[in-house]
Design a protein around this motif. Structure first.
Motif, short mmCIF file in Angstrom:
data_model
loop_
_atom_site.label_atom_id
_atom_site.label_comp_id
_atom_site.label_asym_id
_atom_site.label_seq_id
_atom_site.Cartn_x
_atom_site.Cartn_y
_atom_site.Cartn_z
N HIS A 1 0.81 -1.57 0.09
CA HIS A 1 0.00 0.09 -0.13
C HIS A 1 0.89 1.22 0.19
O HIS A 1 0.48 2.29 -0.75
CB HIS A 1 -0.99 0.15 1.26
CG HIS A 1 -2.15 -0.72 1.13
ND1 HIS A 1 -3.05 -0.74 0.01
CD2 HIS A 1 -2.77 -1.75 1.87
CE1 HIS A 1 -4.06 -1.50 0.14
NE2 HIS A 1 -3.70 -2.28 1.17
N LEU A 2 1.97 1.20 0.73
CA LEU A 2 2.82 2.34 0.74
C LEU A 2 3.71 2.65 -0.67
O LEU A 2 3.93 3.82 -0.76
CB LEU A 2 3.75 2.40 2.04
CG LEU A 2 3.15 2.40 3.26
CD1 LEU A 2 4.18 2.37 4.49
CD2 LEU A 2 2.18 3.56 3.62
N ASP B 1 -4.62 0.04 -5.49
CA ASP B 1 -3.73 1.17 -5.19
C ASP B 1 -3.56 1.94 -6.32
O ASP B 1 -3.66 3.00 -6.34
CB ASP B 1 -2.44 0.63 -4.71
CG ASP B 1 -2.33 0.37 -3.19
OD1 ASP B 1 -3.07 0.87 -2.26
OD2 ASP B 1 -1.74 -0.71 -2.77
N ARG C 1 -3.22 5.89 1.37
CA ARG C 1 -2.42 4.95 1.44
C ARG C 1 -1.87 4.55 2.72
O ARG C 1 -1.84 3.41 3.11
CB ARG C 1 -0.98 4.97 0.33
CG ARG C 1 -0.28 6.22 0.72
CD ARG C 1 0.73 6.42 -0.32
NE ARG C 1 1.77 7.61 -0.07
CZ ARG C 1 2.95 7.50 0.15
NH1 ARG C 1 3.76 6.44 -0.29
NH2 ARG C 1 3.72 8.73 0.31
N TRP C 2 -1.83 5.55 3.51
CA TRP C 2 -1.62 5.48 4.94
C TRP C 2 -2.56 4.99 5.50
O TRP C 2 -2.67 3.87 6.52
CB TRP C 2 -0.97 6.92 5.56
CG TRP C 2 0.18 7.52 4.91
CD1 TRP C 2 0.25 8.42 4.07
CD2 TRP C 2 1.47 6.99 5.25
NE1 TRP C 2 1.79 8.63 3.33
CE2 TRP C 2 2.42 7.71 4.41
CE3 TRP C 2 2.22 6.00 6.10
CZ2 TRP C 2 3.87 7.60 4.61
CZ3 TRP C 2 3.64 5.76 6.05
CH2 TRP C 2 4.44 6.59 5.27
N ALA D 1 -2.72 1.06 4.59
CA ALA D 1 -1.74 0.43 5.31
C ALA D 1 -2.31 0.15 6.80
O ALA D 1 -1.79 -1.04 7.47
CB ALA D 1 -0.48 1.06 5.03
#
Length: 241
Positions: A17-18, A156, A172-173, A176
């Motif tokens: 994800h990151l 993503d 994205r954070w 995650a």
């Protein structure tokens, strides 16, 4: 899933994800063959693992839960998951279309937060299932990681294209973190089996819709051969491990 395997999967999903948004080669048109292969893998995972798991839940939870009086209620929930994500995508796309047609409309942060909020819950469910999944073969966790890992990459890339800076800065954070929080919740708490079954059902519907919305639209210029290859190869691996 064993503790060490679940930790490794959780960390892997967080990293995906990151950093998936930095895989620039996946954004080309016609659609990257990797993403079509990923779609085939995800669909194979649903039909070979999640749906049989739902059948087991359906048999063991007859008469239980809010919808227990409905004979095939677990599949109804899978359908609900598909409809939920379809409605969400239509909502987001109509918002983007309105801004393109009327340049005076400003960016609507509410659309972004609704979109990311649903996917945050989706990821929390997957994080929870990381610990609760049971595999009879030693390579089972790896097959699970591959199927959902490539699925996450597809999600993503799609979210980053739709929300750009908002996704990079916040989305994205959150996704995650949701994986890690779901994993921690499963490690230290126990959900009732029928709640767990509902999570699996909604996940199955969500994966099917998310794959189809990326693969079927004509503008995606997807590769059927790559999709077919992903589905067949993953199916053979899954059957024989």
């Amino acid at each position: 899933m064993g503790f060490v395997a679940s930790v490794l999967c959780m960390i892997g999903f967080v990293l995906i994800h990151l950093f998936a948004r930095h895989l620039k080669f996946l954004r080309k048109r016609p659609r990257s063959h990797f993403l079509s292969i990923a779609g085939g893998i995800s669909v194979a995972y649903v039909f070979l693992h999640l749906l049989p798991e739902l059948a087991d839940f359906q048999e063991s939870l007859k008469g239980e839960g809010i919808l227990g009086f409905i004979e095939h209620h677990i599949y109804l929930l899978a359908l609900l998951g598909l409809v939920l994500f379809y409605g969400l995508e239509k909502y987001v796309k109509s918002s983007h279309k309105g801004r393109r047609e009327d340049s005076s409309l400003t960016h609507n942060p509410g659309v972004f937060w609704v979109h990311i909020g649903i996917f945050t819950l989706y990821n929390f469910s997957i994080g929870y299932l990381l610990v609760r999944e049971e595999f009879t073969e030693s390579l089972g966790p790896l097959a699970f990681f591959v199927a959902l890992g490539v699925h996450f990459i597809t999600i993503d890339i799609s979210l980053d294209e739709q929300h750009d800076r908002d996704y990079a800065r916040y989305g994205r954070w959150l996704l995650a973190t949701a994986i890690a929080v779901g994993w921690a919740a499963a490690t230290f708490t126990d959900l009732h089996p029928f709640i767990l079954s509902y999570l699996v059902a909604l996940l199955a519907g969500g994966i099917i819709l998310n794959v189809m919305k990326e693969e079927l639209p004509e503008e995606s210029e997807s590769s059927f051969r790559a999709f077919f290859l992903g589905a067949v190869v993953y199916s053979l691996i899954f059957i024989f491990i």
